[in-house]
Design an enzyme around this catalytic site. Sequence first.
Site, mmCIF file in Angstrom:
data_model
loop_
_atom_site.group_PDB
_atom_site.id
_atom_site.type_symbol
_atom_site.label_atom_id
_atom_site.label_comp_id
_atom_site.label_asym_id
_atom_site.label_seq_id
_atom_site.Cartn_x
_atom_site.Cartn_y
_atom_site.Cartn_z
ATOM 1 N N GLY A 11 0.821 -1.395 -0.046
ATOM 2 C CA GLY A 11 0.041 0.052 -0.057
ATOM 3 C C GLY A 11 0.962 1.276 0.169
ATOM 4 N N PHE A 115 -13.899 21.626 12.368
ATOM 5 C CA PHE A 115 -14.291 20.237 11.635
ATOM 6 C C PHE A 115 -15.247 19.620 12.489
ATOM 7 C CE2 PHE A 115 -13.123 17.632 7.936
ATOM 8 C CZ PHE A 115 -12.768 18.329 7.122
ATOM 9 N N GLN A 228 -18.535 4.118 8.564
ATOM 10 C CA GLN A 228 -18.912 5.634 8.579
ATOM 11 C C GLN A 228 -19.685 5.915 7.304
ATOM 12 O OE1 GLN A 228 -15.792 8.981 8.686
ATOM 13 N NE2 GLN A 228 -17.013 9.042 10.675
ATOM 14 N N HIS A 230 -20.593 9.554 5.464
ATOM 15 C CA HIS A 230 -20.167 10.840 5.410
ATOM 16 C C HIS A 230 -21.536 11.677 5.315
ATOM 17 C CE1 HIS A 230 -18.469 14.759 4.333
ATOM 18 N NE2 HIS A 230 -17.387 14.179 4.991
ATOM 19 N N LEU A 240 -17.408 12.597 -2.635
ATOM 20 C CA LEU A 240 -17.637 13.577 -1.530
ATOM 21 C C LEU A 240 -17.366 14.808 -1.684
ATOM 22 C CD1 LEU A 240 -17.140 13.055 1.496
ATOM 23 C CD2 LEU A 240 -14.867 13.632 1.403
ATOM 24 N N GLU A 243 -16.354 17.967 4.434
ATOM 25 C CA GLU A 243 -16.826 18.555 5.781
ATOM 26 C C GLU A 243 -16.249 19.948 5.730
ATOM 27 O OE1 GLU A 243 -17.252 15.774 8.883
ATOM 28 O OE2 GLU A 243 -16.407 17.137 10.135
ATOM 29 N N ARG A 274 -20.141 13.052 12.353
ATOM 30 C CA ARG A 274 -20.578 12.490 11.044
ATOM 31 C C ARG A 274 -21.868 11.435 11.455
ATOM 32 N NH1 ARG A 274 -14.886 11.968 7.883
ATOM 33 N NH2 ARG A 274 -14.773 14.124 7.497
ATOM 34 N N HIS A 340 -18.139 5.895 3.880
ATOM 35 C CA HIS A 340 -17.034 6.818 3.281
ATOM 36 C C HIS A 340 -15.746 6.086 3.964
ATOM 37 C CE1 HIS A 340 -14.688 10.294 3.153
ATOM 38 N NE2 HIS A 340 -14.489 10.448 4.674
ATOM 39 N N ARG A 382 -15.448 7.682 13.308
ATOM 40 C CA ARG A 382 -14.171 8.685 13.277
ATOM 41 C C ARG A 382 -14.531 10.083 13.290
ATOM 42 N NH1 ARG A 382 -11.387 10.788 9.108
ATOM 43 N NH2 ARG A 382 -12.646 9.778 7.413
HETATM 44 C C1 LIG Z 1 -12.809 11.276 -0.687
HETATM 45 C C2 LIG Z 1 -12.370 11.271 0.614
HETATM 46 C C3 LIG Z 1 -11.874 12.264 1.315
HETATM 47 C C4 LIG Z 1 -11.382 12.071 2.554
HETATM 48 N N1 LIG Z 1 -10.831 13.359 3.162
HETATM 49 C C5 LIG Z 1 -10.152 13.286 4.658
HETATM 50 C C6 LIG Z 1 -9.694 14.387 5.239
HETATM 51 O O1 LIG Z 1 -9.948 15.512 4.672
HETATM 52 N N2 LIG Z 1 -9.020 14.313 6.310
HETATM 53 C C7 LIG Z 1 -8.945 12.710 6.835
HETATM 54 O O2 LIG Z 1 -8.363 12.730 7.702
HETATM 55 N N3 LIG Z 1 -9.200 11.743 6.207
HETATM 56 C C8 LIG Z 1 -9.971 11.838 4.923
HETATM 57 N N4 LIG Z 1 -10.475 10.761 4.159
HETATM 58 C C9 LIG Z 1 -10.020 9.417 4.908
HETATM 59 C C10 LIG Z 1 -8.463 9.157 4.528
HETATM 60 O O3 LIG Z 1 -8.111 9.680 3.427
HETATM 61 C C11 LIG Z 1 -8.160 7.706 4.574
HETATM 62 O O4 LIG Z 1 -8.619 7.037 5.681
HETATM 63 C C12 LIG Z 1 -6.740 7.608 4.568
HETATM 64 O O5 LIG Z 1 -6.176 8.365 3.394
HETATM 65 C C13 LIG Z 1 -6.389 6.152 4.137
HETATM 66 O O6 LIG Z 1 -4.834 6.019 4.146
HETATM 67 P P1 LIG Z 1 -4.076 4.637 3.846
HETATM 68 O O7 LIG Z 1 -2.753 4.965 3.708
HETATM 69 O O8 LIG Z 1 -4.855 3.707 4.799
HETATM 70 O O9 LIG Z 1 -4.939 4.179 2.440
HETATM 71 P P2 LIG Z 1 -4.975 4.545 1.093
HETATM 72 O O10 LIG Z 1 -4.571 6.009 0.705
HETATM 73 O O11 LIG Z 1 -6.418 4.169 0.629
HETATM 74 O O12 LIG Z 1 -4.184 3.617 0.260
HETATM 75 C C14 LIG Z 1 -4.163 2.223 0.044
HETATM 76 C C15 LIG Z 1 -3.033 1.585 -0.761
HETATM 77 O O13 LIG Z 1 -3.145 0.274 -0.510
HETATM 78 C C16 LIG Z 1 -2.819 -0.083 -2.087
HETATM 79 N N5 LIG Z 1 -3.616 -1.488 -2.038
HETATM 80 C C17 LIG Z 1 -4.949 -2.071 -1.817
HETATM 81 N N6 LIG Z 1 -5.037 -3.289 -1.992
HETATM 82 C C18 LIG Z 1 -3.759 -3.530 -2.356
HETATM 83 C C19 LIG Z 1 -3.482 -4.890 -2.968
HETATM 84 N N7 LIG Z 1 -4.128 -6.307 -2.737
HETATM 85 N N8 LIG Z 1 -2.199 -5.138 -3.297
HETATM 86 C C20 LIG Z 1 -1.337 -4.085 -3.240
HETATM 87 N N9 LIG Z 1 -1.720 -2.793 -2.943
HETATM 88 C C21 LIG Z 1 -2.891 -2.640 -2.530
HETATM 89 C C22 LIG Z 1 -3.574 0.788 -2.973
HETATM 90 O O14 LIG Z 1 -2.655 0.571 -4.349
HETATM 91 C C23 LIG Z 1 -3.179 1.952 -2.007
HETATM 92 O O15 LIG Z 1 -1.762 2.670 -2.389
HETATM 93 C C24 LIG Z 1 -11.025 10.961 3.225
HETATM 94 C C25 LIG Z 1 -11.362 9.726 2.369
HETATM 95 C C26 LIG Z 1 -11.970 10.020 0.973
HETATM 96 C C27 LIG Z 1 -12.359 8.716 0.398
#
Ligand SMILES: Cc1cc2nc3c(=O)[nH]c(=O)nc-3n(C[C@H](O)[C@H](O)[C@H](O)COP(=O)(O)OP(=O)(O)OC[C@H]3O[C@@H](n4cnc5c(N)ncnc54)[C@H](O)[C@@H]3O)c2cc1C
Length: 567
Positions: A11, A115, A228, A230, A240, A243, A274, A340, A382
């Site tokens: 990831g 927020f 959650q 949104h 989205l 917020e 939320r 969300h 959250r």
């Molecule tokens: C539209 C939107 C707006 C948001 N806004 C906010 C905000 O303003 N503030 C806040 O705090 N949170 C926000 N969130 C929530 C927050 O963005 C996410 O919870 C957070 O970014 C998750 O980060 P992560 O690194 O865990 O996963 P992600 O950023 O989702 O990354 C997941 C990674 O895993 C990889 N992956 C998945 N499955 C596999 C696999 N089988 N094999 C190899 N790689 C894989 C993908 O390629 C990706 O690189 C928002 C979410 C969304 C959807």
Amino acid sequence: MLHRYDTVIVGAGLAGMRAAVEAQAGGSCCVLTKVFPTRSHSGAAQGGIAAALGNEDEDDWTLHMFDTVKGSDYLGDQDAIEILVRAAPDAIIGLEHMGTPFSRTPAGRIAQREFGGHTRKRACYAADLTGHVILHTLYEQCLRHAVRFFPEFMVLALAIEEGACAGVVALDIATGELHTFRARAVILATGGYGRAFRISSNAHANTGDGLSVAARAGLPLEDMEFVQYHPTGLFPSGILVTEGARGEGGHILNGAGERLMERYAPKMMELAPRDVTSRAIQSEINEGRGIGGGAFVHLDIRHLGAEKIMKRLPQILDLALRFAGVDALREPIPIQPTAHYSMGGIPTDNDGRVRRDAAGAVVPGLYACGECACVSVHGANRLGCNSLLEAVVFGERAGRAACADLPRLGWAAFPPAAEAGVRGDLAALADGQGREPFARIRDDLQEGMQRNCGIFRSEGPLREQLDIIRRLKERFAAARLTDRGRRFNTELVEMIELRSLLDFSEIVVAGALARTESRGAHYRTDYPRRNDADWLRHSLAWTGPEGPVFDHVPVRITRYEPKERKY
Ligand SMILES: Cc1cc2nc3c(=O)[nH]c(=O)nc-3n(C[C@H](O)[C@H](O)[C@H](O)COP(=O)(O)OP(=O)(O)OC[C@H]3O[C@@H](n4cnc5c(N)ncnc54)[C@H](O)[C@@H]3O)c2cc1C
């Protein structure tokens, strides 16, 4: 093909790349990612990242902690929350020093806005592109430290031998070949699972693969019933609207033009958490008070004025125009709640080590962080801006823990049949006798989850959804892969993603059925009250032959005893 790295990270979102920046110091390190790194869903985060910097309001970490505990409906583990909020200011300064271009106050400090659920201006932001700029900054840092990336590599299985993690097996999407990665430490950072629902704010890749991979390796998942919604997804797509639009002063209006939150959270109004706000909107819609009696209400930001909107919310203007055909400077934006965020996930200790039972025993060599993990700082609900923060803070801690553990981890024996096993699995999956396309099964799953396991839940629909999922699994087993090509076989990728959606959706629904109370984002119309006597505890679920099997873990309460939650 066989690879060897001390640490393999799965990831490339904020969590995975923050972990990589840390882990590379301990030895060789690579990141496998299903999409190109900067396309990870973190890049879609708009609103901000929370920290008690106190730049715009007086603030300190205890206030941030209390807001988070209360927001979690007292299900968050308070020792983990304390770590999160105390680390937050340094995490933000650290990101700034790496080069993140945060928005500024007139005096030149990092700007902060309101927020939902936060009682102070605490969200640090970069216009409404916060996730995008942090993701790019971390990618630059990884390149600077020569972290090796394997983009468009999809991890299909964990290799666990004698209880220790020895690596992963992955599909190179471009060639269709399987690769084995041996590792001393594996860090799962695969993000969330919003794509189990028809209306979702999540990227198409958010199919919870890491959860399924862990469950298939015999590991438990924690608190999966807490999904959650949104409050402000665009109607009808669910894309989205941050917020931050309400943080800047936007109003939510029902069909009669009333600020509907007056009825549900008279003190905090649009800035209630939320779960409260989404239930309020859905209630208005269900009771016929949507716009024109329809399935949406309005988010009105016109009174903020063109200058502020263009400076602070430029992406929202663009999204509203492109996906709802609305000029938000002149018209209110049609919105509805949208799936969300996943509060639950792979259980970990406070350093990202994956827990394998209710007693807290860990799997040597396996870590998880970010949205796929459950540490648990969000409990039952959250607060906005705490998730980017979690990804950064616990990504760093997981990377550091892996580094520290490397010397004693050694190279666990690699299960000799791991790759062959995955190959056999795929062949069996591809060879169903039916003709049904996988996409139809996925649509039916998303539709059912939306209808039966959404904002308002109750026993009948949840039982129905369990039956639906079991039937969908049979249909999945019979379906057939029509594209037999190897290169960029997107049908194959979608098939594996669907398997993962089916795997954990069953746990989400069974968990929701088992939890006979309402807490945070989990609301049962047949059990509308929170029940601390029986349910102030986390759920752990394992996949069993007859369906999910549950155990429970107490909530860690250090500072704030549970109270009734009012906003
Ligand atoms: C539209 C939107 C707006 C948001 N806004 C906010 C905000 O303003 N503030 C806040 O705090 N949170 C926000 N969130 C929530 C927050 O963005 C996410 O919870 C957070 O970014 C998750 O980060 P992560 O690194 O865990 O996963 P992600 O950023 O989702 O990354 C997941 C990674 O895993 C990889 N992956 C998945 N499955 C596999 C696999 N089988 N094999 C190899 N790689 C894989 C993908 O390629 C990706 O690189 C928002 C979410 C969304 C959807």
